[in-house]
Motif scaffolding. Structure first.
Motif, short mmCIF file in Angstrom:
data_model
loop_
_atom_site.label_atom_id
_atom_site.label_comp_id
_atom_site.label_asym_id
_atom_site.label_seq_id
_atom_site.Cartn_x
_atom_site.Cartn_y
_atom_site.Cartn_z
N ASP A 1 -59.67 61.07 -58.20
CA ASP A 1 -59.12 60.87 -59.55
C ASP A 1 -60.17 61.19 -60.62
O ASP A 1 -59.86 61.81 -61.63
CB ASP A 1 -58.62 59.44 -59.72
CG ASP A 1 -57.33 59.18 -58.98
OD1 ASP A 1 -56.62 60.16 -58.63
OD2 ASP A 1 -57.01 57.99 -58.75
N MET A 2 -61.40 60.76 -60.39
CA MET A 2 -62.46 61.01 -61.36
C MET A 2 -62.71 62.51 -61.51
O MET A 2 -62.81 63.02 -62.63
CB MET A 2 -63.75 60.30 -60.94
CG MET A 2 -64.87 60.43 -61.96
SD MET A 2 -66.38 59.57 -61.48
CE MET A 2 -67.00 60.68 -60.20
N LEU A 3 -62.77 63.24 -60.40
CA LEU A 3 -63.03 64.67 -60.47
C LEU A 3 -61.83 65.45 -61.01
O LEU A 3 -62.01 66.43 -61.74
CB LEU A 3 -63.45 65.20 -59.10
CG LEU A 3 -64.81 64.67 -58.61
CD1 LEU A 3 -65.12 65.21 -57.22
CD2 LEU A 3 -65.91 65.01 -59.59
N ARG A 4 -60.61 65.00 -60.72
CA ARG A 4 -59.43 65.64 -61.31
C ARG A 4 -59.48 65.55 -62.83
O ARG A 4 -59.19 66.51 -63.54
CB ARG A 4 -58.14 64.99 -60.82
CG ARG A 4 -57.68 65.47 -59.48
CD ARG A 4 -56.28 64.90 -59.16
NE ARG A 4 -56.13 64.86 -57.74
CZ ARG A 4 -56.19 63.77 -56.99
NH1 ARG A 4 -56.35 62.57 -57.55
NH2 ARG A 4 -56.06 63.84 -55.68
N GLU A 5 -59.83 64.36 -63.33
CA GLU A 5 -59.92 64.15 -64.78
C GLU A 5 -61.01 65.04 -65.38
O GLU A 5 -60.81 65.65 -66.43
CB GLU A 5 -60.22 62.67 -65.04
CG GLU A 5 -60.24 62.28 -66.51
CD GLU A 5 -60.52 60.80 -66.67
OE1 GLU A 5 -61.40 60.46 -67.48
OE2 GLU A 5 -59.87 59.99 -65.99
#
Length: 79
Positions: free
Chosen positions: A62-66
């Protein structure tokens, strides 16, 4: 009735790449289909990424997608 083979692929690269984005010819929900992306990072960077995600209460994915969505906005999105 024409019969398609099991591994039929579009003839040109652009169609093939984009085919997975919208498999049924309709606008799909962004979470309904995801594609895996693999990158090589050092063990140290991997550790820092995991610690940061944990501290933020997020998953690494989720952090890297953002992060990637902010770096590569869709057409029409504000940068």
């Amino acid at each position: 009735m024409t019969r398609r083979s099991f591994a039929a692929r579009p003839g040109d690269p652009d169609t093939w790449i984009k085919a997975a984005d919208d498999p049924h010819g309709r606008k799909a929900d962004t979470m309904a289909y995801t594609a895996r992306l693999t990158i090589d990072v050092t063990p140290d960077l991997r550790g820092r990424i995991k610690v940061t995600a944990f501290q933020r209460g997020q998953t690494v994915a989720d952090m890297l997608r953002e992060l990637l969505a902010g770096a590569f906005p869709a057409e029409g999105d504000a940068p």
